[in-house]
Design a protein around this motif. Structure first.
Motif, PDB file in Angstrom:
ATOM      1  N   ARG A 255       1.189  -1.190   0.264  1.00 21.03           N
ATOM      2  CA  ARG A 255       0.276   0.483   0.038  1.00 21.03           C
ATOM      3  C   ARG A 255       0.680   1.465   0.279  1.00 21.03           C
ATOM      4  NH1 ARG A 255      -5.212   1.340  -1.364  1.00 21.03           N
ATOM      5  NH2 ARG A 255      -4.675   3.792  -0.559  1.00 21.03           N
ATOM      6  N   ASN A 256       1.907   1.183   0.927  1.00 18.84           N
ATOM      7  CA  ASN A 256       2.785   2.545   1.176  1.00 18.84           C
ATOM      8  C   ASN A 256       3.743   2.449  -0.776  1.00 18.84           C
ATOM      9  OD1 ASN A 256       2.136   2.604   3.556  1.00 18.84           O
ATOM     10  ND2 ASN A 256       3.716   1.366   4.250  1.00 18.84           N
ATOM     11  N   ARG A 257       3.453   1.599  -1.059  1.00 19.40           N
ATOM     12  CA  ARG A 257       4.564   1.729  -2.725  1.00 19.40           C
ATOM     13  C   ARG A 257       3.395   2.123  -3.663  1.00 19.40           C
ATOM     14  NH1 ARG A 257       9.094  -1.514  -4.596  1.00 19.40           N
ATOM     15  NH2 ARG A 257       9.159  -1.574  -6.889  1.00 19.40           N
ATOM     16  N   PHE A 258       2.424   1.591  -3.562  1.00 17.72           N
ATOM     17  CA  PHE A 258       0.868   2.379  -4.157  1.00 17.72           C
ATOM     18  C   PHE A 258      -0.260   3.193  -3.806  1.00 17.72           C
ATOM     19  CE2 PHE A 258       3.103  -0.780  -5.883  1.00 17.72           C
ATOM     20  CZ  PHE A 258       3.491  -1.320  -7.061  1.00 17.72           C
ATOM     21  N   PRO A 259      -0.167   4.345  -2.479  1.00 19.37           N
ATOM     22  CA  PRO A 259      -0.807   5.061  -2.564  1.00 19.37           C
ATOM     23  C   PRO A 259      -2.166   5.539  -2.848  1.00 19.37           C
ATOM     24  CG  PRO A 259       1.220   6.499  -2.757  1.00 19.37           C
ATOM     25  CD  PRO A 259       0.990   5.278  -3.270  1.00 19.37           C
ATOM     26  N   HIS A 260      -1.641   5.470  -4.395  1.00 26.53           N
ATOM     27  CA  HIS A 260      -3.001   5.565  -5.103  1.00 26.53           C
ATOM     28  C   HIS A 260      -4.229   4.712  -5.368  1.00 26.53           C
ATOM     29  CE1 HIS A 260      -1.644   9.981  -4.853  1.00 26.53           C
ATOM     30  NE2 HIS A 260      -0.754   9.144  -5.859  1.00 26.53           N
ATOM     31  N   PRO A 309      14.374   5.169 -10.819  1.00 23.20           N
ATOM     32  CA  PRO A 309      13.678   4.888 -10.034  1.00 23.20           C
ATOM     33  C   PRO A 309      15.340   3.969  -9.705  1.00 23.20           C
ATOM     34  CG  PRO A 309      12.605   3.302 -11.665  1.00 23.20           C
ATOM     35  CD  PRO A 309      13.459   4.078 -12.465  1.00 23.20           C
ATOM     36  N   ILE A 310      15.147   4.535  -8.277  1.00 23.73           N
ATOM     37  CA  ILE A 310      16.774   4.096  -7.184  1.00 23.73           C
ATOM     38  C   ILE A 310      17.038   3.517  -6.562  1.00 23.73           C
ATOM     39  CG2 ILE A 310      16.675   6.857  -7.040  1.00 23.73           C
ATOM     40  CD1 ILE A 310      15.430   6.268  -3.953  1.00 23.73           C
ATOM     41  N   ALA A 311      15.490   1.583  -6.820  1.00 21.46           N
ATOM     42  CA  ALA A 311      16.240   0.305  -6.571  1.00 21.46           C
ATOM     43  C   ALA A 311      16.037  -0.772  -7.235  1.00 21.46           C
ATOM     44  CB  ALA A 311      15.302  -0.042  -4.863  1.00 21.46           C
ATOM     45  N   GLU A 312      16.766  -1.476  -6.806  1.00 22.93           N
ATOM     46  CA  GLU A 312      16.643  -2.992  -8.334  1.00 22.93           C
ATOM     47  C   GLU A 312      14.751  -3.016  -7.700  1.00 22.93           C
ATOM     48  OE1 GLU A 312      18.933  -6.054  -6.994  1.00 22.93           O
ATOM     49  OE2 GLU A 312      21.043  -4.710  -7.915  1.00 22.93           O
ATOM     50  N   GLU A 313      14.459  -4.233  -9.054  1.00 25.09           N
ATOM     51  CA  GLU A 313      12.686  -4.779  -8.687  1.00 25.09           C
ATOM     52  C   GLU A 313      12.981  -5.197  -7.569  1.00 25.09           C
ATOM     53  OE1 GLU A 313      12.989  -8.290 -12.043  1.00 25.09           O
ATOM     54  OE2 GLU A 313      12.506  -6.238 -12.524  1.00 25.09           O
ATOM     55  N   THR A 339      19.849 -12.431   0.941  1.00 30.32           N
ATOM     56  CA  THR A 339      20.970 -11.932   1.451  1.00 30.32           C
ATOM     57  C   THR A 339      20.228 -10.363   1.580  1.00 30.32           C
ATOM     58  OG1 THR A 339      21.601 -10.910  -0.461  1.00 30.32           O
ATOM     59  CG2 THR A 339      22.078 -13.522  -0.155  1.00 30.32           C
ATOM     60  N   VAL A 340      21.532  -9.855   2.995  1.00 28.64           N
ATOM     61  CA  VAL A 340      21.393  -8.508   3.248  1.00 28.64           C
ATOM     62  C   VAL A 340      21.034  -7.631   2.211  1.00 28.64           C
ATOM     63  CG1 VAL A 340      21.472  -6.590   4.407  1.00 28.64           C
ATOM     64  CG2 VAL A 340      21.764  -8.931   5.533  1.00 28.64           C
ATOM     65  N   ARG A 341      22.296  -8.342   0.868  1.00 30.42           N
ATOM     66  CA  ARG A 341      22.610  -6.871  -0.378  1.00 30.42           C
ATOM     67  C   ARG A 341      21.350  -6.905  -0.773  1.00 30.42           C
ATOM     68  NH1 ARG A 341      24.205  -2.923  -1.174  1.00 30.42           N
ATOM     69  NH2 ARG A 341      26.087  -3.735   0.789  1.00 30.42           N
ATOM     70  N   GLU A 342      20.353  -8.238  -0.942  1.00 29.28           N
ATOM     71  CA  GLU A 342      19.875  -7.979  -1.904  1.00 29.28           C
ATOM     72  C   GLU A 342      18.634  -7.255  -1.402  1.00 29.28           C
ATOM     73  OE1 GLU A 342      19.793 -12.177  -3.708  1.00 29.28           O
ATOM     74  OE2 GLU A 342      18.455 -12.099  -2.470  1.00 29.28           O
ATOM     75  N   LEU A 343      18.655  -6.908   0.139  1.00 22.53           N
ATOM     76  CA  LEU A 343      17.109  -6.103   1.159  1.00 22.53           C
ATOM     77  C   LEU A 343      17.499  -4.907   0.351  1.00 22.53           C
ATOM     78  CD1 LEU A 343      17.106  -8.019   4.212  1.00 22.53           C
ATOM     79  CD2 LEU A 343      15.401  -7.207   2.398  1.00 22.53           C
ATOM     80  N   LEU A 344      18.792  -4.581   0.925  1.00 15.46           N
ATOM     81  CA  LEU A 344      19.221  -2.921   0.704  1.00 15.46           C
ATOM     82  C   LEU A 344      18.694  -2.250  -0.824  1.00 15.46           C
ATOM     83  CD1 LEU A 344      22.389  -3.011   3.226  1.00 15.46           C
ATOM     84  CD2 LEU A 344      20.516  -2.327   3.723  1.00 15.46           C
ATOM     85  N   ASN A 345      19.593  -4.043  -1.718  1.00 15.22           N
ATOM     86  CA  ASN A 345      19.368  -2.782  -3.061  1.00 15.22           C
ATOM     87  C   ASN A 345      17.970  -3.200  -3.525  1.00 15.22           C
ATOM     88  OD1 ASN A 345      21.457  -3.006  -3.788  1.00 15.22           O
ATOM     89  ND2 ASN A 345      22.352  -4.816  -4.461  1.00 15.22           N
ATOM     90  N   ASN A 347      15.879  -1.290  -1.133  1.00 19.44           N
ATOM     91  CA  ASN A 347      15.394  -0.684  -0.199  1.00 19.44           C
ATOM     92  C   ASN A 347      14.127  -1.372   0.224  1.00 19.44           C
ATOM     93  OD1 ASN A 347      15.507   2.097   0.339  1.00 19.44           O
ATOM     94  ND2 ASN A 347      13.129   2.698  -0.196  1.00 19.44           N
ATOM     95  N   ILE A 348      14.029  -2.367   0.744  1.00 18.63           N
ATOM     96  CA  ILE A 348      13.693  -3.248   1.816  1.00 18.63           C
ATOM     97  C   ILE A 348      14.751  -3.801   2.945  1.00 18.63           C
ATOM     98  CG2 ILE A 348      12.053  -4.930   1.876  1.00 18.63           C
ATOM     99  CD1 ILE A 348      12.096  -5.813  -0.848  1.00 18.63           C
ATOM    100  N   PHE A 349      13.729  -3.864   4.127  1.00 14.52           N
ATOM    101  CA  PHE A 349      14.355  -3.957   5.114  1.00 14.52           C
ATOM    102  C   PHE A 349      13.547  -4.924   6.114  1.00 14.52           C
ATOM    103  CE2 PHE A 349      14.556   0.572   4.674  1.00 14.52           C
ATOM    104  CZ  PHE A 349      15.779   0.571   4.871  1.00 14.52           C
ATOM    105  N   ILE A 350      14.201  -5.778   7.030  1.00 20.12           N
ATOM    106  CA  ILE A 350      14.135  -7.428   7.963  1.00 20.12           C
ATOM    107  C   ILE A 350      12.818  -6.535   8.567  1.00 20.12           C
ATOM    108  CG2 ILE A 350      14.305  -8.664   9.452  1.00 20.12           C
ATOM    109  CD1 ILE A 350      17.593  -8.655   8.737  1.00 20.12           C
TER     110      ILE A 350
END
Length: 367
Positions: A255-260, A309-313, A339-345, A347-350
Motif C-alpha cells: 500500500r505504501n508503494r502504491f498509495p493511489h 527508480p533508485i532501487a532494484e525491482e 541476502t542483506v545486500r538484496e534487501l538493501l538494493n 530498499n526493503i528492511f527486515i
C-alpha cells in the motif's frame, strides 16, 4: 516442443531402469538405436532436447517390445524408487499424511528441485486433487509436454504403494488440449481409486479431507473479528483480489508503494506482474495452478518525470488462498530475497517482514 529441454538426471534414471531389469547389453543396444554415444547419454549436468529424450524412449519401446505409453508408465514407477534411493526418501515421506496432500505438494517440490537444487528453471507439470464423495480422487494434471501423462500413473501408483501402503487403480477420465496465446497445455483428469487390501490389513486413506467427512466448524470462546486494517498490518505483503482481478486490499508495504490504489477499481496488472508459473494470468488459470508457488514482480511505483527508480525491482514469492467460497483470492507472500545486500538494493528492511517469516532467518543466516 522443439525448444524444450530435459535434465540429464532423467536419462540417468532411464539407464538405471533398463540395466537393472534387462541388463547392460540391452541398454547399449538402446542407445545405439537412439544414436547416443555410450557413456555420454546420461550426463546429469547436461540438458537434452525433448527430441533426444523421445529417441531414447522410442528405442526402449522397440528393444523391450512394449508400447511407448507402457515405457513412460514403467519409468514413472521407477522414478520414485530411484529418487528414494538417492537421498530423497525422508523428504518424500514428510510431504503429507495422505496421497492427496502428497500430490498437492508436487508443484512446490518441482519448483524446489528445478529452481533451488539444480537451478534448471525447467517448466514442470502442475497437479491438483479434488476429493470425491465416494472416496476417490480426481487428479488434474497440466503439462506443456503432450503425451507424457502415463508417467503420472506410474508415479502415483508407486507413491501410494511405497509411502502410504495402499494399492490403487487409475483411469483417464478426460484428456484435452487447452490453447493459450503462446502455448498449448495438455490437461488430463485421472480418477484414483483405492483397492482394499486382500490381507485385511488397514491401509492409509487416500485423503483425510473428503467432502463427506471434513468439518470446519469452530466454536470460539468469544466473538472474534479481524478488521481489514489489522489484516493488512499482520500480512504486509499480501494482495487480495476478486474474480475480475481487481484489487480488494493489500498489505501495508505494498500500500505504501502504491498509495493511489482504489479498492475494486485498480487491476492487479497495475501493481504486480506474474513471473512464475508462466501462464496467462486469469482467475481460472490461478485456480488451475493453485498448488503452484507464485512469484510476482512488484511494478515500479510512479516516479516524478525525468527521474529513474533508485532501487532494484522487487519480486515476491507465495501461495494463492481462495476465500469466501472462491469469490476472492488472497496472495500470501514474502519478499523473494536471501541476502542483506538484496534487501538493501531493493530498499526493503527486515522489519518489513512478519516476525515469524522464515525469510528473515534465511537472510541473517546468509550474512
Amino acid at each position: 516442443m522443439p525448444n524444450s529441454t530435459n535434465f540429464g538426471w532423467i536419462h540417468e534414471s532411464f539407464r538405471q531402469l533398463i540395466t537393472r531389469k534387462y541388463g547392460r547389453e540391452t541398454w547399449v543396444k538402446i542407445i545405439k538405436i537412439a544414436n547416443f554415444e555410450e557413456g555420454l547419454e546420461p550426463d546429469i549436468g547436461q540438458y537434452y532436447r525433448d527430441e533426444d529424450t523421445l529417441r531414447i524412449v522410442n528405442a526402449m519401446a522397440n528393444v523391450v517390445g512394449i508400447p511407448v505409453e507402457e515405457v513412460w508408465e514403467a519409468y514413472g514407477g521407477f522414478l520414485i524408487q530411484f529418487t528414494m534411493e538417492t537421498g530423497w526418501d525422508e523428504l518424500l515421506r514428510a510431504l503429507a499424511p495422505d496421497l492427496e496432500g502428497f500430490l498437492d505438494s508436487l508443484d512446490a517440490l518441482h519448483y524446489f528441485i528445478d529452481h533451488v537444487v539444480y537451478r534448471t528453471k525447467l517448466k514442470g507439470p502442475s497437479f491438483r486433487c479434488e476429493p470425491q464423495p465416494d472416496g476417490t480422487l480426481q487428479l488434474h494434471y497440466y503439462s506443456r509436454r503432450t503425451g507424457l501423462y502415463p508417467i503420472v500413473k506410474g508415479v502415483v501408483r508407486e507413491v501410494a504403494r511405497r509411502i502410504y501402503d495402499a494399492e490403487i487403480m487409475m483411469r483417464v477420465l478426460e484428456r484435452k488440449q487447452e490453447h493459450y496465446e503462446t502455448f498449448v497445455m495438455e490437461h488430463v483428469i485421472f480418477v484414483v481409486q483405492q483397492i482394499e487390501g486382500v490381507s485385511g490389513a488397514p491401509t492409509k486413506a487416500l485423503t483425510s479431507k473428503s467432502p463427506s467427512t471434513i468439518s470446519i466448524e469452530i466454536t470460539p470462546p468469544g466473538k472474534f473479528n479481524i478488521t481489514a486494517h489489522d489484516f493488512c498490518f499482520a500480512f504486509p505483503f499480501h494482495v487480495c483480489f476478486n474474480k475480475d482481478l481487481l484489487v480488494e486490499h493489500v498489505g501495508v508495504h505494498i500500500r505504501n508503494r502504491f498509495p493511489h490504489m482504489q479498492r475494486g477499481v485498480t487491476p492487479m496488472s497495475e501493481i504486480i506482474e506474474l513471473v512464475h508459473p508462466e501462464i496467462p494470468i486469469s482467475y481460472e488459470s490461478i485456480k488451475a495452478y493453485r498448488n503452484s508457488l507464485f512469484i510476482f514482480k512488484l511494478l515500479a511505483p510512479p516516479t516524478p518525470e525525468g527521474t529513474s527508480p533508485i532501487a532494484e525491482e522487487v519480486t515476491v514469492k507465495g501461495a494463492m488462498v481462495f476465500v469466501n467460497n472462491g469469490e476472492f483470492v488472497t496472495y500470501m507472500c514474502s519478499p523473494n530475497v536471501t541476502t542483506v545486500r538484496e534487501l538493501l538494493n531493493r530498499n526493503i528492511f527486515i522489519s518489513d517482514m512478519q516476525r515469524h517469516d522464515s525469510t528473515r532467518d534465511l537472510i541473517m543466516l546468509n550474512q
